[in-house]
Design an enzyme around this catalytic site. Structure first.
Site, PDB file in Angstrom:
ATOM      1  N   PRO A  92       3.870 -22.893 -10.778  1.00 63.83           N
ATOM      2  CA  PRO A  92       3.101 -22.756  -9.550  1.00 63.83           C
ATOM      3  C   PRO A  92       1.786 -23.532  -9.551  1.00 63.83           C
ATOM      4  CG  PRO A  92       2.992 -20.748 -10.850  1.00 63.83           C
ATOM      5  CD  PRO A  92       3.903 -21.672 -11.565  1.00 63.83           C
ATOM      6  N   GLU A  93       1.692 -24.461  -8.662  1.00 64.95           N
ATOM      7  CA  GLU A  93       0.416 -25.126  -8.410  1.00 64.95           C
ATOM      8  C   GLU A  93      -0.018 -24.675  -7.019  1.00 64.95           C
ATOM      9  OE1 GLU A  93       0.192 -29.283  -9.430  1.00 64.95           O
ATOM     10  OE2 GLU A  93       1.604 -29.060 -11.063  1.00 64.95           O
TER      11      GLU A  93
END
Length: 283
Positions: free
Chosen positions: A2-3
């Site tokens: 997850p960015e």
DNA sequence: CAAGTTACCTGACGGC
DNA sequence: TGCCGTCAGGTAACTT
């Protein structure tokens, strides 16, 4: 992994399921995440409280309850959040579960436990939250994240531009994948010293960074549309990356073999021809 | 003080 | 089959 875009999509997806719901109880696996999880404190502070807001700041989810408490959640590397039927079996690596008043449960699952669940209690949440986020750079979409700001921060810094844009103290939310993609589309070599970029190059980089993030959010929004009993099943949405993870393959732009090199301890992918090491475009 | 390195953690994968 | 080493990556603490 997850960015910013993934966290944004998760935030938007969870919001309608959480808004105005009351937390009945909190359960924890007992395993330590990046920071210790105090389950009793979570219960004490959140039980019988209504959720009044859920937002994203950098790669953090920020949940607020009507008593003034703030829950700050980081997904780390493998973290995920989903809404499940409260009666359904929990999965391996479900570490924190919030039982809601409609017999559903918000569950935080994180295989590698790089994530974090932090609570700022009602008595000092505003102050603590401000302190916590004050060290993190501006949101890439914000007015504060301007070419002038970035150039000023980059002045006299010899650090590789890739490491620089991945530094959360400079700009929020850019991880390894989007740093690679942004630099490829900007035609800037990842090892260029941060201070060596011209204002023209910074303008191009910032525009493309925003465009890349926005595109990913749009793709994620259409990929993940069911947050009930679905989150975590398929992992994160797969963007059609042009450079990340493509070492040895042909550059989609010029056909040259894509290079891989460790920069700042992170796997970095780039095209020697499209991202020249000397200033100036190859176009 | 800038910049590089390591610890944290589990699972997937390749080599033998 | 199974064991071992390597890699993945965000963040903070640490070293140079």
């Amino acid at each position: 992994m997850p960015e910013l875009p993934e966290v944004e999509v998760i935030c938007q997806g969870l919001l309608p399921h959480l808004m105005h719901r009351t937390i009945i109880d909190v359960r924890c696996s007992g395993k330590q995440l990046r920071t210790p999880v105090d389950c009793e404190e979570l219960q004490r502070e959140l039980n019988e409280k209504q959720i009044v807001n859920l937002t994203r700041r950098a790669k953090y989810l920020v949940l607020k309850t009507d008593n003034g408490a703030t829950l700050v959640i980081h997904l780390g590397m493998t973290g995920n959040m989903g809404i499940f039927d409260a009666e359904s079996a929990t999965k391996k690596h479900d570490h924190v579960c919030w039982l809601l008043d409609n017999n559903t449960e918000l569950r935080f699952n994180d295989t590698r436990r790089f994530g974090a669940v932090r609570l700022f209690t009602a008595n000092n949440a505003a102050k603590e939250e401000k302190k916590f986020f004050s060290a993190i750079g501006p949101e890439p979409f914000s007015r504060a994240c301007s070419v002038a700001y970035l150039m000023q921060r980059a002045a006299h810094r010899k650090q590789a531009i890739k490491s620089f844009i991945m530094d959360s103290h400079v700009v929020a939310g850019i991880g390894n994948i989007y740093a690679n993609e942004t630099l490829f589309h900007s035609r800037i070599h990842p090892e260029r010293p941060a201070s060596s970029l011209s204002s023209k190059e910074w303008k191009r980089l910032l525009t493309i960074m925003r465009k890349t993030l926005k595109h990913a959010i749009k793709c994620g929004g259409s990929t993940i549309n069911d947050f009930v009993n679905a989150s975590g099943e398929g992992g994160y949405f797969q963007m059609n990356f042009r450079i990340y993870g493509k070492a040895g393959e042909a550059c989609s732009c010029c056909g040259l073999v894509i290079s891989k090199k460790t920069i700042g301890g992170r796997a970095s992918f780039f095209c020697e021809k499209c991202q020249p090491k000397l200033e100036g475009s190859s176009r």
